[in-house]
Design a protein around this motif. Structure first.
Motif, PDB file in Angstrom:
ATOM      1  N   ALA A 157       0.865  -1.145   0.194  1.00  0.00           N
ATOM      2  CA  ALA A 157      -0.128   0.082   0.199  1.00  0.00           C
ATOM      3  C   ALA A 157       0.950   1.364  -0.007  1.00  0.00           C
ATOM      4  CB  ALA A 157      -0.869   0.077   1.368  1.00  0.00           C
ATOM      5  N   ASP A 158       1.808   1.193   0.787  1.00  0.00           N
ATOM      6  CA  ASP A 158       2.912   2.545   0.861  1.00  0.00           C
ATOM      7  C   ASP A 158       3.336   2.601  -0.596  1.00  0.00           C
ATOM      8  OD1 ASP A 158       2.270   2.632   3.650  1.00  0.00           O
ATOM      9  OD2 ASP A 158       4.046   1.871   4.277  1.00  0.00           O
ATOM     10  N   ALA A 159       3.961   1.582  -1.172  1.00  0.00           N
ATOM     11  CA  ALA A 159       4.536   1.661  -2.359  1.00  0.00           C
ATOM     12  C   ALA A 159       3.624   1.977  -3.584  1.00  0.00           C
ATOM     13  CB  ALA A 159       5.140   0.223  -2.862  1.00  0.00           C
ATOM     14  N   CYS A 160       2.308   1.876  -3.367  1.00  0.00           N
ATOM     15  CA  CYS A 160       1.281   2.309  -4.242  1.00  0.00           C
ATOM     16  C   CYS A 160       0.616   3.608  -3.894  1.00  0.00           C
ATOM     17  CB  CYS A 160       0.286   1.409  -4.405  1.00  0.00           C
ATOM     18  SG  CYS A 160       0.363  -0.166  -5.032  1.00  0.00           S
ATOM     19  N   ARG A 161       1.183   4.260  -2.711  1.00  0.00           N
ATOM     20  CA  ARG A 161       0.892   5.512  -2.211  1.00  0.00           C
ATOM     21  C   ARG A 161      -0.446   5.776  -1.872  1.00  0.00           C
ATOM     22  NH1 ARG A 161       5.360   8.746  -3.506  1.00  0.00           N
ATOM     23  NH2 ARG A 161       6.525   8.072  -5.355  1.00  0.00           N
ATOM     24  N   VAL A 162      -0.876   4.555  -1.309  1.00  0.00           N
ATOM     25  CA  VAL A 162      -2.401   4.505  -0.611  1.00  0.00           C
ATOM     26  C   VAL A 162      -2.267   4.284   0.768  1.00  0.00           C
ATOM     27  CG1 VAL A 162      -3.550   4.001  -2.957  1.00  0.00           C
ATOM     28  CG2 VAL A 162      -2.910   2.328  -1.217  1.00  0.00           C
ATOM     29  N   SER A 163      -3.192   4.595   1.463  1.00  0.00           N
ATOM     30  CA  SER A 163      -3.023   4.337   3.012  1.00  0.00           C
ATOM     31  C   SER A 163      -3.768   3.103   3.151  1.00  0.00           C
ATOM     32  CB  SER A 163      -4.331   5.428   3.707  1.00  0.00           C
ATOM     33  OG  SER A 163      -3.627   6.734   3.506  1.00  0.00           O
ATOM     34  N   SER A 164      -3.099   2.490   4.150  1.00  0.00           N
ATOM     35  CA  SER A 164      -3.458   1.144   4.716  1.00  0.00           C
ATOM     36  C   SER A 164      -4.338   1.427   5.919  1.00  0.00           C
ATOM     37  CB  SER A 164      -2.292   0.314   5.346  1.00  0.00           C
ATOM     38  OG  SER A 164      -1.406   0.867   6.295  1.00  0.00           O
ATOM     39  N   LEU A 165      -5.491   0.827   5.917  1.00  0.00           N
ATOM     40  CA  LEU A 165      -6.572   1.177   6.792  1.00  0.00           C
ATOM     41  C   LEU A 165      -6.419   0.269   8.126  1.00  0.00           C
ATOM     42  CD1 LEU A 165      -9.356   1.734   3.988  1.00  0.00           C
ATOM     43  CD2 LEU A 165      -8.082   3.360   5.177  1.00  0.00           C
ATOM     44  N   PHE A 166      -5.817  -0.642   8.074  1.00  0.00           N
ATOM     45  CA  PHE A 166      -5.806  -1.413   9.395  1.00  0.00           C
ATOM     46  C   PHE A 166      -4.337  -1.469  10.084  1.00  0.00           C
ATOM     47  CE2 PHE A 166      -3.893  -3.635   5.920  1.00  0.00           C
ATOM     48  CZ  PHE A 166      -2.711  -4.332   6.643  1.00  0.00           C
ATOM     49  N   VAL A 167      -4.351  -1.674  11.476  1.00  0.00           N
ATOM     50  CA  VAL A 167      -3.131  -1.666  12.272  1.00  0.00           C
ATOM     51  C   VAL A 167      -2.718  -3.260  12.411  1.00  0.00           C
ATOM     52  CG1 VAL A 167      -2.271  -1.161  14.327  1.00  0.00           C
ATOM     53  CG2 VAL A 167      -3.993   0.373  13.381  1.00  0.00           C
ATOM     54  N   SER A 168      -1.486  -3.434  11.934  1.00  0.00           N
ATOM     55  CA  SER A 168      -0.887  -4.881  12.213  1.00  0.00           C
ATOM     56  C   SER A 168      -1.100  -5.378  13.678  1.00  0.00           C
ATOM     57  CB  SER A 168       0.481  -4.894  11.760  1.00  0.00           C
ATOM     58  OG  SER A 168       1.344  -4.257  12.665  1.00  0.00           O
ATOM     59  N   GLU A 169      -1.089  -6.632  13.885  1.00  0.00           N
ATOM     60  CA  GLU A 169      -1.015  -7.288  15.157  1.00  0.00           C
ATOM     61  C   GLU A 169       0.144  -7.536  15.710  1.00  0.00           C
ATOM     62  OE1 GLU A 169      -3.620 -10.530  14.477  1.00  0.00           O
ATOM     63  OE2 GLU A 169      -5.224  -9.556  13.465  1.00  0.00           O
ATOM     64  N   LEU A 170       1.076  -6.792  15.611  1.00  0.00           N
ATOM     65  CA  LEU A 170       2.368  -6.883  16.264  1.00  0.00           C
ATOM     66  C   LEU A 170       2.232  -6.480  17.548  1.00  0.00           C
ATOM     67  CD1 LEU A 170       4.903  -5.245  13.592  1.00  0.00           C
ATOM     68  CD2 LEU A 170       4.710  -7.859  14.051  1.00  0.00           C
ATOM     69  N   SER A 171       2.955  -7.150  18.521  1.00  0.00           N
ATOM     70  CA  SER A 171       3.063  -6.758  19.724  1.00  0.00           C
ATOM     71  C   SER A 171       3.882  -5.562  20.209  1.00  0.00           C
ATOM     72  CB  SER A 171       3.519  -7.897  20.650  1.00  0.00           C
ATOM     73  OG  SER A 171       4.987  -7.955  20.554  1.00  0.00           O
ATOM     74  N   ASP A 172       3.725  -5.012  21.374  1.00  0.00           N
ATOM     75  CA  ASP A 172       4.493  -3.760  21.578  1.00  0.00           C
ATOM     76  C   ASP A 172       6.102  -3.989  21.495  1.00  0.00           C
ATOM     77  OD1 ASP A 172       2.099  -2.363  21.906  1.00  0.00           O
ATOM     78  OD2 ASP A 172       2.237  -2.442  24.123  1.00  0.00           O
ATOM     79  N   SER A 173       6.470  -5.155  21.662  1.00  0.00           N
ATOM     80  CA  SER A 173       7.972  -5.523  21.773  1.00  0.00           C
ATOM     81  C   SER A 173       8.379  -5.788  20.314  1.00  0.00           C
ATOM     82  CB  SER A 173       8.602  -6.531  22.860  1.00  0.00           C
ATOM     83  OG  SER A 173       7.659  -7.914  22.199  1.00  0.00           O
ATOM     84  N   GLU A 174       7.516  -6.040  19.332  1.00  0.00           N
ATOM     85  CA  GLU A 174       7.888  -6.200  17.948  1.00  0.00           C
ATOM     86  C   GLU A 174       7.980  -5.154  17.308  1.00  0.00           C
ATOM     87  OE1 GLU A 174       5.776 -10.869  17.842  1.00  0.00           O
ATOM     88  OE2 GLU A 174       4.574  -9.197  17.385  1.00  0.00           O
ATOM     89  N   VAL A 175       9.042  -4.546  17.112  1.00  0.00           N
ATOM     90  CA  VAL A 175       9.186  -3.088  16.514  1.00  0.00           C
ATOM     91  C   VAL A 175       9.810  -3.294  15.109  1.00  0.00           C
ATOM     92  CG1 VAL A 175       9.996  -0.670  16.802  1.00  0.00           C
ATOM     93  CG2 VAL A 175       9.234  -1.893  18.667  1.00  0.00           C
TER      94      VAL A 175
END
Length: 386
Positions: A157-175
């Protein structure tokens, strides 16, 4: 909005963008392909998706055996390979992105090392890479694949210059550890001259792509300078072909001379900007390589080029070698539209050359009454004192 609906909305935005993609994935992020392909409009975006899972498959994809299969370097190499592939497969003038993903996720046997994902995207002006170490034991293999798929979809989505409408399910420690490298035009042309990328397209033409114009009608040359004869020749060639997307092509690499410099390429490109015509800069001086780069295309050439193409002296005096090379061009679906030219002081057309029977249907004559222009770029430079 439920997460599944947000993912679908992101995919719809990606498909609505003009960017086309090739994706190479190994070791994870498989659900991302399902998300992309299951939403209507996938053919607008996905040119090709390959999963090189075995060692031999990966080695063949990259033309080398990686030192480490799950690594940042391998993800970058995959993205670059995918980018070059996208350039070859894309519609004329459309932006493209190559995506490379490689991961080491949970498997049937416990892993001693970290569970990691490496992701890279390559566009004409940007290389982006990301590394994420996942918390061991936190998720099943399927859930790790889901998280890595979310990361891939966001990167696309970033490469296509559009917004991703969801938040990934990474934990706080998975940066994620992200890095970005931006390219200016000079750097990209340098990469082309060095063989890192296969072409650069300057889509100056205002003509729009249609499904019937996927075939390219290509007039190759040095264009030093571009003149009215070149423009008229391409116009006539298109009228003969009936359909196809017309463009010019310059090879930065010359078989008999030093490569063009970056400044020389930019000066020649400016000519096409002024007249509003698409030009492709490639690094392939030979027609059998151009045919591999632009399969199914109609190449517009002069009789002087035909003389070289069917002359065995340019193949070490080996007739069979000449036939093999030109049949290779024919297999790719390429044809040659031939305009008359002065050759050694004599105006010649296609019928003046002895074309092998196996190749005759690959060569199409441009009638002299439709196009004849005796002056060449060399003569123009001579008269101008250039």
């Amino acid at each position: 909005m439920p997460k599944d609906d947000m993912i679908r909305a992101t995919v719809e935005a990606i498909h609505a963008s003009p960017t086309q993609a090739v994706l190479y994935l190994s070791g994870g992020a498989s659900q991302a392909l399902g998300w992309l392909i299951s939403v209507p409009g996938a053919s607008n975006t996905v040119l090709e998706a390959v999963v090189p899972y075995s060692r031999i498959s990966m080695a063949q994809l990259l033309s080398k055996m990686p030192t480490s299969f799950a690594s940042q370097r391998t993800a970058e190499d995959m993205a670059l390979s995918a980018y070059n592939r996208a350039l070859k497969l894309s519609r004329p003038g459309f932006p493209v992105v190559g995506v490379g993903f490689t991961g080491s996720l949970a498997s049937s046997r416990p892993k001693h090392g970290d569970h990691r994902v490496f992701l890279s995207t390559r566009t004409s002006d940007r290389l982006w890479v990301s590394k994420v170490t996942l918390s061991k034991g936190l998720r099943t293999r399927e859930l790790e694949d889901k998280v890595s798929s979310q990361l891939l979809l966001k990167a696309l989505a970033d490469a296509c210059r559009v917004s991703s409408l969801f938040v990934s399910e990474l934990s706080d420690s998975e940066v994620p550890d992200d890095h970005e490298k931006l390219f200016v035009e000079d750097q990209e042309l340098r990469q082309l001259i060095d063989g890192e990328i296969c072409m650069k397209i300057y889509p100056f033409s205002s003509e729009k792509y249609t499904p019937n114009s996927e075939r390219k009608i290509i007039l190759p040359g040095s264009f030093n300078p571009l003149h009215d004869g070149h423009l008229k020749l391409l116009e006539v060639a298109r009228s003969i072909c009936g359909d196809g997307f017309p463009c010019f092509e310059i090879s930065a690499i010359n078989a008999d001379k030093p490569p063009l410099t970056v400044s020389q390429i930019k000066d020649r490109v400016k000519q096409f900007e002024k007249v509003g015509e698409m030009v492709i800069i490639s690094n392939q001086p030979y027609f059998y390589k151009k045919a591999e780069l632009f399969p199914g295309s109609a190449f517009v050439i002069g009789a002087d080029t035909v003389e070289r193409l069917v002359n065995v002296k340019y193949y070490g005096g080996d007739y069979d070698k000449m036939l093999e090379v030109l049949l290779g061009c024919k297999i790719t679906g390429c044809t040659f539209l031939v305009g008359g030219r002065n050759v050694g002081g004599v105006f010649k057309v296609l019928k003046d050359f002895d074309i092998p029977d196996e190749l005759k249907d690959m060569f199409i004559s441009i009638p002299e009454e439709k196009f004849r222009m005796d002056i060449s770029s060399t003569e123009i430079r001579s008269k101008s004192g250039i």
